[in-house]
Design an enzyme around this catalytic site. Structure first.
Site, PDB file in Angstrom:
ATOM      1  N   HIS A  33      -3.723  -4.467  -5.647  1.00 53.29           N
ATOM      2  CA  HIS A  33      -2.338  -4.953  -5.529  1.00 53.29           C
ATOM      3  C   HIS A  33      -1.696  -5.046  -6.920  1.00 53.29           C
ATOM      4  O   HIS A  33      -0.534  -4.680  -7.110  1.00 53.29           O
ATOM      5  CB  HIS A  33      -2.298  -6.352  -4.906  1.00 53.29           C
ATOM      6  CG  HIS A  33      -2.875  -6.448  -3.532  1.00 53.29           C
ATOM      7  ND1 HIS A  33      -3.856  -7.350  -3.187  1.00 53.29           N
ATOM      8  CD2 HIS A  33      -2.607  -5.745  -2.395  1.00 53.29           C
ATOM      9  CE1 HIS A  33      -4.158  -7.214  -1.905  1.00 53.29           C
ATOM     10  NE2 HIS A  33      -3.426  -6.243  -1.406  1.00 53.29           N
ATOM     11  N   LYS A  50      -2.573 -12.174  10.995  1.00 58.18           N
ATOM     12  CA  LYS A  50      -3.957 -11.913  10.557  1.00 58.18           C
ATOM     13  C   LYS A  50      -4.728 -13.216  10.396  1.00 58.18           C
ATOM     14  O   LYS A  50      -4.144 -14.227  10.001  1.00 58.18           O
ATOM     15  CB  LYS A  50      -3.935 -11.234   9.191  1.00 58.18           C
ATOM     16  CG  LYS A  50      -3.750  -9.753   9.211  1.00 58.18           C
ATOM     17  CD  LYS A  50      -3.869  -9.217   7.796  1.00 58.18           C
ATOM     18  CE  LYS A  50      -4.007  -7.717   7.778  1.00 58.18           C
ATOM     19  NZ  LYS A  50      -4.083  -7.198   6.415  1.00 58.18           N
ATOM     20  N   ARG A  69      -2.993   4.219  -0.209  1.00 58.03           N
ATOM     21  CA  ARG A  69      -4.355   4.513  -0.662  1.00 58.03           C
ATOM     22  C   ARG A  69      -4.901   5.766   0.004  1.00 58.03           C
ATOM     23  O   ARG A  69      -5.677   6.489  -0.561  1.00 58.03           O
ATOM     24  CB  ARG A  69      -5.280   3.326  -0.353  1.00 58.03           C
ATOM     25  CG  ARG A  69      -4.959   2.082  -1.173  1.00 58.03           C
ATOM     26  CD  ARG A  69      -5.643   0.862  -0.616  1.00 58.03           C
ATOM     27  NE  ARG A  69      -5.184   0.654   0.751  1.00 58.03           N
ATOM     28  CZ  ARG A  69      -5.720  -0.191   1.610  1.00 58.03           C
ATOM     29  NH1 ARG A  69      -6.768  -0.903   1.261  1.00 58.03           N
ATOM     30  NH2 ARG A  69      -5.241  -0.335   2.826  1.00 58.03           N
ATOM     31  N   SER A  78      -8.507  -6.414   0.815  1.00 58.86           N
ATOM     32  CA  SER A  78      -8.829  -7.844   0.774  1.00 58.86           C
ATOM     33  C   SER A  78     -10.045  -8.145   1.659  1.00 58.86           C
ATOM     34  O   SER A  78     -10.883  -8.989   1.313  1.00 58.86           O
ATOM     35  CB  SER A  78      -7.622  -8.666   1.215  1.00 58.86           C
ATOM     36  OG  SER A  78      -6.553  -8.430   0.328  1.00 58.86           O
TER      37      SER A  78
HETATM   38  N1  COA Z   1      -4.825  -1.834  -3.325  1.00 59.49           N
HETATM   39  C1  COA Z   1      -5.772  -2.532  -2.732  1.00 59.49           C
HETATM   40  N2  COA Z   1      -5.683  -3.005  -1.484  1.00 59.49           N
HETATM   41  C2  COA Z   1      -4.550  -2.774  -0.837  1.00 59.49           C
HETATM   42  C3  COA Z   1      -3.507  -2.066  -1.393  1.00 59.49           C
HETATM   43  C4  COA Z   1      -3.672  -1.574  -2.714  1.00 59.49           C
HETATM   44  N3  COA Z   1      -2.711  -0.885  -3.319  1.00 59.49           N
HETATM   45  N4  COA Z   1      -2.528  -1.982  -0.500  1.00 59.49           N
HETATM   46  C5  COA Z   1      -2.958  -2.627   0.579  1.00 59.49           C
HETATM   47  N5  COA Z   1      -4.173  -3.114   0.387  1.00 59.49           N
HETATM   48  C6  COA Z   1      -5.005  -3.800   1.349  1.00 59.49           C
HETATM   49  C7  COA Z   1      -4.564  -5.190   1.670  1.00 59.49           C
HETATM   50  O1  COA Z   1      -5.245  -6.147   0.888  1.00 59.49           O
HETATM   51  C8  COA Z   1      -4.925  -5.307   3.128  1.00 59.49           C
HETATM   52  O2  COA Z   1      -6.294  -5.624   3.237  1.00 59.49           O
HETATM   53  P1  COA Z   1      -6.857  -6.333   4.552  1.00 59.49           P
HETATM   54  O3  COA Z   1      -6.332  -5.609   5.743  1.00 59.49           O
HETATM   55  O4  COA Z   1      -8.306  -6.221   4.379  1.00 59.49           O
HETATM   56  O5  COA Z   1      -6.337  -7.743   4.486  1.00 59.49           O
HETATM   57  C9  COA Z   1      -4.778  -3.918   3.677  1.00 59.49           C
HETATM   58  O6  COA Z   1      -4.887  -3.080   2.569  1.00 59.49           O
HETATM   59  C10 COA Z   1      -3.488  -3.688   4.374  1.00 59.49           C
HETATM   60  O7  COA Z   1      -2.462  -3.993   3.473  1.00 59.49           O
HETATM   61  P2  COA Z   1      -0.976  -4.123   3.941  1.00 59.49           P
HETATM   62  O8  COA Z   1      -0.603  -2.978   4.816  1.00 59.49           O
HETATM   63  O9  COA Z   1      -0.140  -4.392   2.741  1.00 59.49           O
HETATM   64  O10 COA Z   1      -1.057  -5.335   4.906  1.00 59.49           O
HETATM   65  P3  COA Z   1      -0.850  -6.776   4.576  1.00 59.49           P
HETATM   66  O11 COA Z   1      -1.469  -7.539   5.655  1.00 59.49           O
HETATM   67  O12 COA Z   1      -1.242  -7.145   3.218  1.00 59.49           O
HETATM   68  O13 COA Z   1       0.754  -6.922   4.645  1.00 59.49           O
HETATM   69  C11 COA Z   1       2.881  -7.023   5.666  1.00 59.49           C
HETATM   70  C12 COA Z   1       1.461  -6.524   5.782  1.00 59.49           C
HETATM   71  C13 COA Z   1       2.930  -8.509   5.430  1.00 59.49           C
HETATM   72  C14 COA Z   1       3.570  -6.322   4.524  1.00 59.49           C
HETATM   73  C15 COA Z   1       3.597  -6.624   6.959  1.00 59.49           C
HETATM   74  O14 COA Z   1       2.767  -6.970   8.050  1.00 59.49           O
HETATM   75  C16 COA Z   1       4.925  -7.340   7.131  1.00 59.49           C
HETATM   76  O15 COA Z   1       5.812  -7.234   6.323  1.00 59.49           O
HETATM   77  N6  COA Z   1       5.052  -8.068   8.227  1.00 59.49           N
HETATM   78  C17 COA Z   1       6.275  -8.778   8.549  1.00 59.49           C
HETATM   79  C18 COA Z   1       6.835  -8.278   9.868  1.00 59.49           C
HETATM   80  C19 COA Z   1       7.523  -6.960   9.644  1.00 59.49           C
HETATM   81  O16 COA Z   1       8.551  -6.871   9.021  1.00 59.49           O
HETATM   82  N7  COA Z   1       6.906  -5.899  10.202  1.00 59.49           N
HETATM   83  C20 COA Z   1       7.438  -4.586  10.095  1.00 59.49           C
HETATM   84  C21 COA Z   1       8.387  -4.330  11.226  1.00 59.49           C
HETATM   85  S1  COA Z   1       9.215  -2.787  11.060  1.00 59.49           S
END
Ligand code: COA
Length: 161
Positions: A16, A40, A89, A127
């Site tokens: 991140h 989550k 990724r 994560s």
């Molecule tokens: N390097 C390392 N790890 C990364 C990464 C990077 N560049 N990018 C993502 N990851 C990891 C995250 O840690 C996460 O790990 P986990 O699943 O083991 O916890 C995984 O990859 C998925 O990441 P991400 O897609 O960013 O999911 P998230 O849970 O961290 O965030 C939100 C998701 C919060 C951005 C998204 O659900 C959201 O905005 N929700 C609000 C509702 C909404 O608007 N939805 C969209 C409707 S159109």
């Protein structure tokens, strides 16, 4: 560009931080949105995730960590942001991001998303992987900041109590 980088960050990793550092160089201002009401299952509560993220980015002067609830596009609108920032990724990230980007643009035509390819040394990090390695006593050096390892250690001790 005023960026919004949203995520759960449970916990924040060097993957991140790689995206945040590089995005902050492209943005006048970058907001890191820590999602509050995520569906989550989380290890760290909202306040803990917020504190760890603030500590991680304290040297980046144009980065502000905020909490958000609900839709990322509503947060984007409220902040007056001009781009959502996401890291990619792998191919599997692309599929989810494609849906999310399209959903956001359905709600706000000008909600553009900028994607940065994660640096090769971090492509395998998530994560969940961090939590799993920690749970089995593995070494997390180079994957998360030291204070995140300390926070994970503290959580394990709390669980034992
Ligand atoms: N390097 C390392 N790890 C990364 C990464 C990077 N560049 N990018 C993502 N990851 C990891 C995250 O840690 C996460 O790990 P986990 O699943 O083991 O916890 C995984 O990859 C998925 O990441 P991400 O897609 O960013 O999911 P998230 O849970 O961290 O965030 C939100 C998701 C919060 C951005 C998204 O659900 C959201 O905005 N929700 C609000 C509702 C909404 O608007 N939805 C969209 C409707 S159109």
């Amino acid at each position: 560009m005023i960026g919004l980088y949203p995520g759960t960050f449970d916990p924040v990793t060097y993957g991140h931080l790689d995206i945040i550092k590089r995005a902050s160089a492209l943005c006048e201002k970058l907001y890191v949105g820590v999602m509050d009401n995520t569906s989550k299952r989380r290890l760290f509560n909202t306040e803990e995730r917020l504190v760890l993220m603030k500590k991680s980015v304290e040297s980046l002067k144009n980065v502000e960590v905020i909490l958000f609830n609900g839709l990322q596009v509503d947060c984007f609108n409220k902040l007056g942001a001009t781009a959502i920032v996401r890291g990619l990724r792998s191919e599997s990230d692309f599929n989810l991001e494609f849906i999310m980007t399209s959903g956001n643009r359905h709600m706000n035509k000008s909600a553009e998303t900028i994607f940065l390819m994660t640096s090769p040394e971090y492509v395998y990090i998530s994560s969940s992987l961090i939590k799993e390695i920690h749970a089995f006593g593995g070494c997390l050096d180079g994957m998360v900041p030291d204070f995140v390892i300390e926070a994970l250690n503290k959580k394990s001790l709390e669980k034992e109590d």
